[in-house]
Design an enzyme around this catalytic site. Sequence first.
Site, short mmCIF file in Angstrom:
data_model
loop_
_atom_site.label_atom_id
_atom_site.label_comp_id
_atom_site.label_asym_id
_atom_site.label_seq_id
_atom_site.Cartn_x
_atom_site.Cartn_y
_atom_site.Cartn_z
N ARG A 70 0.85 -1.19 0.00
CA ARG A 70 0.00 0.00 0.00
C ARG A 70 0.89 1.24 0.00
O ARG A 70 2.10 1.14 0.10
CB ARG A 70 -0.92 0.01 1.23
CG ARG A 70 -0.21 -0.38 2.51
CD ARG A 70 -0.83 0.17 3.75
NE ARG A 70 -0.76 1.62 3.85
CZ ARG A 70 0.34 2.29 4.17
NH1 ARG A 70 1.47 1.64 4.44
NH2 ARG A 70 0.33 3.60 4.22
N GLY A 71 0.25 2.40 -0.12
CA GLY A 71 0.99 3.66 -0.16
C GLY A 71 1.24 4.06 -1.60
O GLY A 71 1.75 3.27 -2.40
N ARG A 104 -6.94 -0.29 -7.22
CA ARG A 104 -7.36 0.73 -6.23
C ARG A 104 -7.53 2.03 -7.01
O ARG A 104 -6.54 2.60 -7.48
CB ARG A 104 -6.35 0.87 -5.10
CG ARG A 104 -6.21 -0.37 -4.24
CD ARG A 104 -5.53 -0.07 -2.92
NE ARG A 104 -6.41 0.72 -2.05
CZ ARG A 104 -5.99 1.30 -0.91
NH1 ARG A 104 -4.72 1.19 -0.54
NH2 ARG A 104 -6.84 1.98 -0.17
N GLN A 218 -3.19 2.23 10.30
CA GLN A 218 -1.88 2.31 9.66
C GLN A 218 -0.90 3.15 10.46
O GLN A 218 0.30 2.92 10.41
CB GLN A 218 -2.02 2.88 8.24
CG GLN A 218 -2.75 1.97 7.26
CD GLN A 218 -4.21 2.36 7.12
OE1 GLN A 218 -4.82 2.84 8.08
NE2 GLN A 218 -4.78 2.19 5.94
N ASP A 259 -2.57 10.45 -2.09
CA ASP A 259 -2.79 9.38 -3.07
C ASP A 259 -3.14 9.93 -4.44
O ASP A 259 -2.96 9.25 -5.44
CB ASP A 259 -3.90 8.45 -2.57
CG ASP A 259 -3.41 7.56 -1.44
OD1 ASP A 259 -3.05 6.41 -1.71
OD2 ASP A 259 -3.37 8.04 -0.29
N ASN A 269 -6.28 11.94 0.35
CA ASN A 269 -5.38 11.19 1.24
C ASN A 269 -6.23 10.36 2.18
O ASN A 269 -7.46 10.42 2.17
CB ASN A 269 -4.47 12.15 2.02
CG ASN A 269 -3.33 11.42 2.71
OD1 ASN A 269 -2.57 10.69 2.06
ND2 ASN A 269 -3.21 11.58 4.01
N LYS A 270 -5.58 9.55 2.99
CA LYS A 270 -6.28 8.65 3.89
C LYS A 270 -7.38 9.39 4.66
O LYS A 270 -7.17 10.49 5.14
CB LYS A 270 -5.29 8.02 4.87
CG LYS A 270 -5.90 7.02 5.83
CD LYS A 270 -6.64 5.89 5.10
CE LYS A 270 -5.74 5.13 4.14
NZ LYS A 270 -6.47 4.10 3.37
#
Length: 388
Positions: A70-71, A104, A218, A259, A269-270
């Site tokens: 991820r990331g 994703r 996370q 992202d 972003n998250k």
Amino acid sequence: MADQYAQSGEAVRPSDVAAMPAIPAIRWDEPPEGPVLVLLDQTRLPAEETELVCTDPPALVQAIRTLAVRGAPLLGIAGAYGVALAAARGFDVDEAADALAGARPTAVNLAYGARRAQAAYRKAVAGGADEQQAAAAVLATARALHKEDAEASARMAVHGLALLDELMPGGRPRVLTHCNTGALVSGGEGTAFAVALAAHREGRLRRLWVDETRPLLQGARLTAYEAARAGMPYTLLTDNAAGSLFAAGEVDAVLIGADRIAADGSVANKVGSYPLAVLARYHHVPFIVVAPVTTVDPDTPDGAAIEVEQRASHEVTEVTVPFVPVTGAEVGGGISVAPLGTQAYNPAFDVTPPELVTAVVTEEGVVSPVTTEGLAELCARSRQVTIS
């Protein structure tokens, strides 16, 4: 198919973390039975450092969807290596690239890496290369992207630290971060985390505040893990404690990754990043986004055009226990924390408008204020550097 697990040593105890050798987040390997892509399974951290071996593109797609890898920057690298794996093992390269690019939807780097590798394959084939030569060309492209990301990480850290110095001359900042943005998401030492790490190495980081980052933690599982390994002064907090931290005057800057950054500077972003931006603006605290230029997407005009990934309800309604057997729960399953049948709203990301972003830090420099024109100029400069 055939993901295999190769466990690295015993379970990690907190007291051992800083002394243990790091396992690369991603690596290409060529055992006798054929090439594979090896991932550090991030769903098992921090309790175990376990490698997940992907022997084909579908296995990598599954690893991406389950967040074993991820990331944003690392997903770009994984996408390129996934296409290389398809080429080396005789899969349909275009089909693999499509599957990887769509695994994703919010993370633009994933599609960038897969499409860049796909273009290398097509160019090689058009030039008369046989299957082996074309596969070698794709692998070389993936390795080049991996190297470029490591170099970009180092440059982002330099630019980010210089910006902190400009905003807080001679200060020792207390930095709040959200999600995970270190070596686990990068070919190098990360994005936002790399800036905090650079400050720490120079003895200028007073405190790293680490949001848990619910629902998948996370921050608690991964950022705290990386901070502990580096010996950084860090403190973990629940996401909903951030407001009281700002009110107490304990935050000097917010550093997050991204992202996808739209053409107008809107930042995906998250989930949980947008509330931090609102808090930062109210409390007059810089809100800084650190991401490579490849995360800027000129084809996405604004935040409303960003597709936000919606994830399964069980990530919210259950607490996952992948390591420790618990009475009434299978290993790898979850313990319910909500009534059976509860539906959950579970967006993976939220979008912060550009007017709440103090600066965007990239390997090519800093954009502040964050505007369409500033980002366009940065991307144009990046293309010129790449061409030269």
